[in-house]
Design a protein around this motif. Structure first.
Motif, mmCIF file in Angstrom:
data_model
loop_
_atom_site.group_PDB
_atom_site.id
_atom_site.type_symbol
_atom_site.label_atom_id
_atom_site.label_comp_id
_atom_site.label_asym_id
_atom_site.label_seq_id
_atom_site.Cartn_x
_atom_site.Cartn_y
_atom_site.Cartn_z
ATOM 1 N N ASN A 1 0.823 -1.217 0.000
ATOM 2 C CA ASN A 1 0.000 0.000 0.000
ATOM 3 C C ASN A 1 0.852 1.261 0.000
ATOM 4 N N ALA B 1 -5.371 6.169 -1.506
ATOM 5 C CA ALA B 1 -4.186 5.335 -1.326
ATOM 6 C C ALA B 1 -3.569 5.566 0.048
ATOM 7 N N ASP C 1 -5.505 3.597 2.474
ATOM 8 C CA ASP C 1 -5.147 2.176 2.412
ATOM 9 C C ASP C 1 -3.918 1.882 3.266
#
Length: 418
Positions: A249, A315, A318
Motif C-alpha cells: 500500500n 491510497a 489504504d
C-alpha cells in the motif's frame, strides 16, 4: 494345434482384469511414512500450495508490466494540393509518463511479488501445521484402538472365565451376562475408534493428494518437545504478511502521487507521397534529399487535479488501514499465544500426573484385579469396575498427550517454527 478365438478372448480379458486389479491394489496399498516424509509429499503434491506458488510466478511475470506504454499512434496524411512536405507523410507519435512513474510502478509490482511470496510461505506453514496435526491425531486414534483391542482381550477372557464358573455352578448367570455385555460395549467403542482412525487417514490422504492409505511409521504416541518461545512478531507468518500488506500500500501511494507529474509526447514525420492520388493535377514531387521531414516533442501537464487528489487520498487511507490491521494482527497474535501457553501449562501438568502416578496405578490396578478375581478375593462387579478404571486412565493419558501435542503444534505454527 489349432487355437479357438472363442477361448483366447476370455483368457485375454481375464489377464487384463487381473493386471488392472493388481495395479489398483498396488496403488491403494498402505504407505508407512514418517512425519517428515508426509510433509515432503504434501509440499510437493498439494494442489492448494501449488496454486500459491503459481500466484508468486504470476506476480513476478506482472513486473514486466511496469513499463506500460500506450500504443504508438501512426497516421497517414495526404494533402491533394501539396507536394513532398509534412502534409503528405506518415506520422509517428508516442506518449510517455514521467520516468519516475515507471520506477514507482516497478517497485509497487515487486512489492506485490514479495507479498505473494509471503502468502505462499504462510500457505506452506499452514499445510505443515495441518499435516503435523493430522499425523499426531492418527497416532492418538491408533493408540485408542490399541487400548480397546487390549480391553477386548481382557473382556473375552473374562467372559470365558465367567461362563466356565457358571457351568461349574460357582456363580450365577448374571455374571456371564454382564461379562458378555461389557465385551459387546467395548467392541462398539472399538469400532468407533477404528472409524475415527480411518477418518484421520482420509484427512492425511487429502493433504498428501494420494489415494493410498497412510500409516504412521512411529510405533508409539510420544510427547513432542516443548516449543521455542520468544519469537518476535515481525518474523512470524502473521507479522510478515501484515508488513507485506503495508509495503504494497505504501508503494501504491507513491504511484498515486506520481499522477501529479507531467508527461511527454514525442513524434516524427516521414514523407510519403501517393503519386496516384492527384485529383487536381498539381506537382506532387517528393523531396530527394531524404524522407525525414519533421519531429515534435511535447509535454502534457495535468490542469485538473481533483481525480488525482482523490486517488492519492484513498491510497493514503489504504496505508493507514494496513497499519491498523498490522497492529490488530499483532494484538490478536499475542493474545492467541498467551491462550496457547495457558493451555500448554495445563496440559503439561496433566501429563506429569499421568506419567508419575496415573499410568503406574493403571498397571497396578489391572494386575491386582485380575489376580484377586481369579483367587476369589473380589467379585465380578468390583473386577469390572477396576478394569474400566485402568482403561479409562490409559485413554485419558492418550488424550492428554494429544492435547499437549496439538497445543505445541499450534504454538509452532503461530510462530512459524514448524
Amino acid at each position: 494345434m489349432k487355437m479357438n478365438i472363442r477361448h483366447i478372448i476370455p483368457a485375454l480379458l481375464a489377464a487384463a482384469v487381473a493386471t488392472l486389479t493388481a495395479r489398483a491394489q498396488s496403488d491403494t496399498a498402505p504407505h508407512v511414512l514418517t512425519l517428515e516424509q508426509c510433509i515432503g509429499i504434501a509440499i510437493a503434491d498439494n494442489p492448494g500450495l501449488r496454486a500459491a506458488k503459481l500466484s508468486v510466478e504470476k506476480a513476478h511475470d506482472m513486473q514486466g508490466a511496469s513499463l506500460d506504454l500506450p500504443p504508438t499512434a501512426i497516421t497517414l496524411s495526404q494533402d491533394a494540393t501539396g507536394g513532398g512536405g509534412p502534409e503528405n507523410g506518415i506520422n509517428f507519435s508516442q506518449d510517455f509518463e514521467f520516468p519516475t512513474v515507471y520506477v514507482a510502478k516497478n517497485k509497487a509490482l515487486k512489492a506485490e511479488t514479495e507479498l505473494e511470496r509471503i502468502k505462499s510461505q504462510a500457505a506452506s506453514n499452514d499445510l505443515v501445521r495441518d499435516v503435523t496435526s493430522t499425523y499426531h491425531s492418527m497416532l492418538y486414534t491408533r493408540q485408542i484402538v490399541k487400548i480397546r483391542e487390549m480391553q477386548d482381550s481382557v473382556y473375552s477372557a473374562f467372559l470365558s472365565y465367567a461362563a466356565a464358573r457358571y457351568a461349574a455352578g460357582e456363580t450365577s448367570r448374571l455374571e456371564e451376562i454382564n461379562a458378555s455385555q461389557m465385551l459387546s460395549q467395548n467392541r462398539i467403542e472399538l469400532a468407533n475408534a477404528r472409524d475415527e482412525y480411518k477418518a484421520r487417514q482420509a484427512d492425511m490422504q487429502r493433504l498428501l493428494n494420494t489415494d493410498s492409505p497412510i500409516v504412521p511409521a512411529d510405533s508409539t504416541l510420544a510427547v513432542m518437545d516443548a516449543p521455542a518461545l520468544g519469537i518476535d512478531f515481525s518474523s512470524t507468518p502473521q507479522g510478515l504478511l501484515a508488513a507485506g500488506e503495508v509495503a504494497v500500500n505504501q508503494r501504491n501511494l507513491t504511484v498515486a502521487r506520481q499522477a501529479f507529474l507531467p508527461g511527454f509526447t514525442v513524434g516524427a514525420t516521414t514523407q510519403a507521397v501517393i503519386s496516384g492520388f492527384n485529383p487536381y493535377g498539381v506537382d506532387r514531387q517528393r523531396f530527394d534529399k531524404g524522407n525525414f521531414m519533421s519531429f515534435e516533442v511535447g509535454i502534457t501537464v495535468p490542469l485538473f487535479f481533483g481525480a488525482q487528489r482523490a486517488k492519492a487520498k484513498a491510497a493514503r487511507r489504504d496505508v493507514e488501514i494496513a497499519r491498523a490491521n498490522q497492529l490488530q494482527t499483532q494484538l490478536d497474535t499475542d493474545n492467541t499465544l498467551k491462550s496457547y501457553l495457558a493451555q500448554l501449562a495445563t496440559a503439561r501438568q496433566t501429563l506429569d500426573y499421568y506419567i508419575a502416578e496415573g499410568l503406574p496405578q493403571a498397571d497396578e490396578i489391572s494386575r491386582l484385579s485380575s489376580a484377586s478375581y481369579r483367587l476369589g478375593e473380589i467379585g465380578y462387579a468390583e473386577y469390572i469396575q477396576n478394569i474400566e478404571t485402568s482403561a479409562r486412565i490409559r485413554t485419558n493419558y492418550a488424550a492428554a498427550v494429544n492435547t499437549y501435542n496439538q497445543t505445541v503444534i499450534s504454538i509452532n505454527h503461530l510462530q512459524g517454527t514448524l
